[in-house]
Each structure stands twice: as structure tokens, then as C-alpha cells.
Design a protein around this motif. Structure first.
Motif, mmCIF file in Angstrom:
data_model
loop_
_atom_site.group_PDB
_atom_site.id
_atom_site.type_symbol
_atom_site.label_atom_id
_atom_site.label_comp_id
_atom_site.label_asym_id
_atom_site.label_seq_id
_atom_site.Cartn_x
_atom_site.Cartn_y
_atom_site.Cartn_z
ATOM 1 N N CYS A 79 33.985 45.441 45.709
ATOM 2 C CA CYS A 79 35.362 45.706 45.292
ATOM 3 C C CYS A 79 36.365 44.854 46.067
ATOM 4 O O CYS A 79 37.369 44.412 45.505
ATOM 5 C CB CYS A 79 35.689 47.186 45.449
ATOM 6 S SG CYS A 79 34.878 48.243 44.231
ATOM 7 N N ASP A 80 36.103 44.641 47.351
ATOM 8 C CA ASP A 80 36.990 43.787 48.141
ATOM 9 C C ASP A 80 37.052 42.377 47.554
ATOM 10 O O ASP A 80 38.099 41.727 47.574
ATOM 11 C CB ASP A 80 36.518 43.709 49.594
ATOM 12 C CG ASP A 80 36.880 44.945 50.402
ATOM 13 O OD1 ASP A 80 37.598 45.812 49.868
ATOM 14 O OD2 ASP A 80 36.447 45.037 51.566
ATOM 15 N N ARG A 81 35.936 41.914 47.008
ATOM 16 C CA ARG A 81 35.889 40.563 46.446
ATOM 17 C C ARG A 81 36.369 40.511 45.002
ATOM 18 O O ARG A 81 36.830 39.469 44.536
ATOM 19 C CB ARG A 81 34.455 40.027 46.550
ATOM 20 C CG ARG A 81 33.998 39.818 47.999
ATOM 21 C CD ARG A 81 32.534 39.435 48.059
ATOM 22 N NE ARG A 81 32.292 38.160 47.389
ATOM 23 C CZ ARG A 81 31.061 37.691 47.142
ATOM 24 N NH1 ARG A 81 29.997 38.391 47.519
ATOM 25 N NH2 ARG A 81 30.912 36.532 46.521
ATOM 26 N N LEU A 82 36.261 41.628 44.290
ATOM 27 C CA LEU A 82 36.722 41.659 42.902
ATOM 28 C C LEU A 82 38.243 41.682 42.804
ATOM 29 O O LEU A 82 38.821 41.147 41.853
ATOM 30 C CB LEU A 82 36.174 42.894 42.182
ATOM 31 C CG LEU A 82 34.664 43.006 41.979
ATOM 32 C CD1 LEU A 82 34.349 44.291 41.210
ATOM 33 C CD2 LEU A 82 34.112 41.803 41.242
ATOM 34 N N ALA A 83 38.909 42.307 43.765
ATOM 35 C CA ALA A 83 40.355 42.533 43.679
ATOM 36 C C ALA A 83 41.111 41.229 43.466
ATOM 37 O O ALA A 83 40.974 40.283 44.234
ATOM 38 C CB ALA A 83 40.854 43.214 44.952
ATOM 39 N N GLY A 84 41.898 41.189 42.408
ATOM 40 C CA GLY A 84 42.707 40.023 42.106
ATOM 41 C C GLY A 84 41.961 38.900 41.408
ATOM 42 O O GLY A 84 42.555 37.892 41.041
ATOM 43 N N GLY A 85 40.652 39.053 41.213
ATOM 44 C CA GLY A 85 39.854 37.993 40.613
ATOM 45 C C GLY A 85 39.920 37.975 39.095
ATOM 46 O O GLY A 85 40.513 38.837 38.463
ATOM 47 N N THR A 86 39.284 36.970 38.515
ATOM 48 C CA THR A 86 39.222 36.827 37.064
ATOM 49 C C THR A 86 37.895 37.374 36.549
ATOM 50 O O THR A 86 36.990 37.692 37.326
ATOM 51 C CB THR A 86 39.321 35.354 36.663
ATOM 52 O OG1 THR A 86 38.159 34.664 37.160
ATOM 53 C CG2 THR A 86 40.577 34.712 37.243
ATOM 54 N N ARG A 87 37.768 37.442 35.225
ATOM 55 C CA ARG A 87 36.493 37.877 34.645
ATOM 56 C C ARG A 87 35.357 36.963 35.097
ATOM 57 O O ARG A 87 34.261 37.430 35.415
ATOM 58 C CB ARG A 87 36.584 37.854 33.114
ATOM 59 C CG ARG A 87 37.559 38.850 32.538
ATOM 60 C CD ARG A 87 37.527 38.829 31.029
ATOM 61 N NE ARG A 87 38.622 39.620 30.477
ATOM 62 C CZ ARG A 87 38.777 39.885 29.192
ATOM 63 N NH1 ARG A 87 37.897 39.412 28.324
ATOM 64 N NH2 ARG A 87 39.790 40.606 28.759
#
Length: 218
Positions: free
Chosen positions: A45-53
Motif C-alpha cells: 500500500c505504501d508503494r501503491l499510493a499515488g501510483g498509476t494502474r
């Protein structure tokens, strides 16, 4: 003397709306149903935040395998999120309305730069009564290369007709901080669920624990 900033570009989830925690709950429940642990999902989740698909698919496949079918996994998570906000509504982060009101009073131009698709972003801004604060919006489905690439912040500045070095970016995620910093904006991290780390410390001009602290820059 502070630099003459005359515009501010905000991320949405975790900065304006208290929705990052809901996303995290949904991702975690979904990930654990696939066999990941709660600790693994915290890192995810820390790495997903703000990311793209695209970038988020790569992160998930690191944990669940290259052949893992990410698209239905993502759709299930987004459906869970939508069901939650339809039932419970969307909370704002503390002091958001008063801060945006004061920025508007001071004549500061404001834009939104969110990885969320436009239809959903407009719906959430409308539900929370924030939409009229923004002069411009740039959404995830309108940018070829989303965060952590700088494109979304460069586009926001272009639409506001301001130079990036005259604008402040307000972010809560590592991906967002990298995006804003590489675009050349004064980068502020308002801490939400992700704590400052070496990357954010190197790239942020200011770290806050309440959004109202950004008023010091204007």
C-alpha cells in the motif's frame, strides 16, 4: 523572504479527502484474500499510493507473481472502495475547507492533480463541496505517464498558466512527492499514512502534519 508563489496544486486522496485509509483497507482485505500477510500489504500500500494502474500492477505482481491477473483484482478493490463511500460518505482531512477558503481569499490559483479518473474525482469533489475551489483539474486518465512521472504537475501548471517554480505542490505519497519535485514545484508533504523517509526528505521543501501550515508559503 518567501519565494513569490502564486499557485498551489493539490493531490486529493490523503491530502484533501480522508480516503487513503479506505483505499488501504480495501487493498489489504483483497490482498489478504489472495494469501498475502497484513505486513506485506502495508508495504504494498505504501508503494501503491499515488501510483498509476501500470505502476501499481507491477508492484502487485512482485508479490503475487508475473502471471497474476491484476485487472480484476484492481476492479474488486475499487468496487469495495465505492461501496464504502456510497454507504458512509467521504470525510475531509482537518482544516481543508478553512485552508482552501483562505487561499482563495488571498487570490492564490488552485488546481487538483490526482491519479483518480476524472469522473470519480469530480464526483468526490462535488460530494464534499470542494469542486468550486479549483480553477483547474488534471486527472489520472488524462495523463499518459502518471505519478511518479512529473507530467501531471507540469500539465496542472500549464493549465493554471504559471511557471512550476512559482507553484506549490501538496502531496502525501512518495510517488506524488517524486512527481511534484521532478516537475520543479515547491514540494510540500502533508503527512498522512505514509511517514517521511529518505526519498521524501531529499525531495520535499517542507513537511507538515496539518494542511493549514501551507499558508505560511503565501
Amino acid at each position: 523572504m518567501n519565494p513569490p508563489y502564486n499557485a498551489v496544486v493539490f493531490d486529493m486522496d490523503g491530502v484533501l479527502t480522508d480516503t487513503e485509509k479506505v483505499y488501504r483497507q480495501c487493498w489489504t482485505m483483497n490482498g489478504m484474500s489472495e494469501g498475502l500477510t497484513a505486513q506485506q500489504m502495508k508495504a504494498v500500500c505504501d508503494r501503491l499510493a499515488g501510483g498509476t494502474r501500470a505502476t501499481n500492477a507491477l508492484v502487485v505482481k512482485e508479490y503475487l507473481g508475473e502471471d497474476f491477473d491484476y485487472i480484476p483484482f484492481r476492479k474488486k478493490t475499487m468496487d469495495m472502495f465505492q461501496e464504502y463511500i456510497d454507504e458512509h460518505g467521504i470525510d475531509l482531512k482537518s482544516n481543508v475547507v478553512s485552508t482552501l477558503t483562505e487561499l482563495k481569499r488571498r487570490g492564490v490559483k488552485m488546481a487538483l492533480a490526482t491519479s483518480t479518473d476524472r469522473q470519480k474525482a469530480v464526483d468526490r469533489l462535488t460530494r464534499t463541496g470542494l469542486i468550486d475551489f479549483f480553477d483547474e483539474t488534471v486527472c489520472g486518465d488524462e495523463i499518459e505517464k502518471g505519478k511518479p512521472h512529473p507530467d501531471i504537475y507540469l500539465k496542472a501548471c500549464e493549465k493554471l498558466k504559471v511557471s512550476p517554480d512559482r507553484a506549490v505542490a501538496v502531496e502525501d505519497s512518495v510517488n506524488g512527492v517524486i512527481s511534484a519535485s521532478d516537475a520543479g514545484l515547491c514540494t510540500v508533504m502533508v503527512v498522512d499514512l505514509i511517514k517521511p523517509n529518505d526519498t521524501t526528505n531529499e525531495r520535499t521543501d517542507k513537511t507538515c502534519y496539518n494542511i493549514k501550515e501551507i499558508l505560511e508559503l503565501f
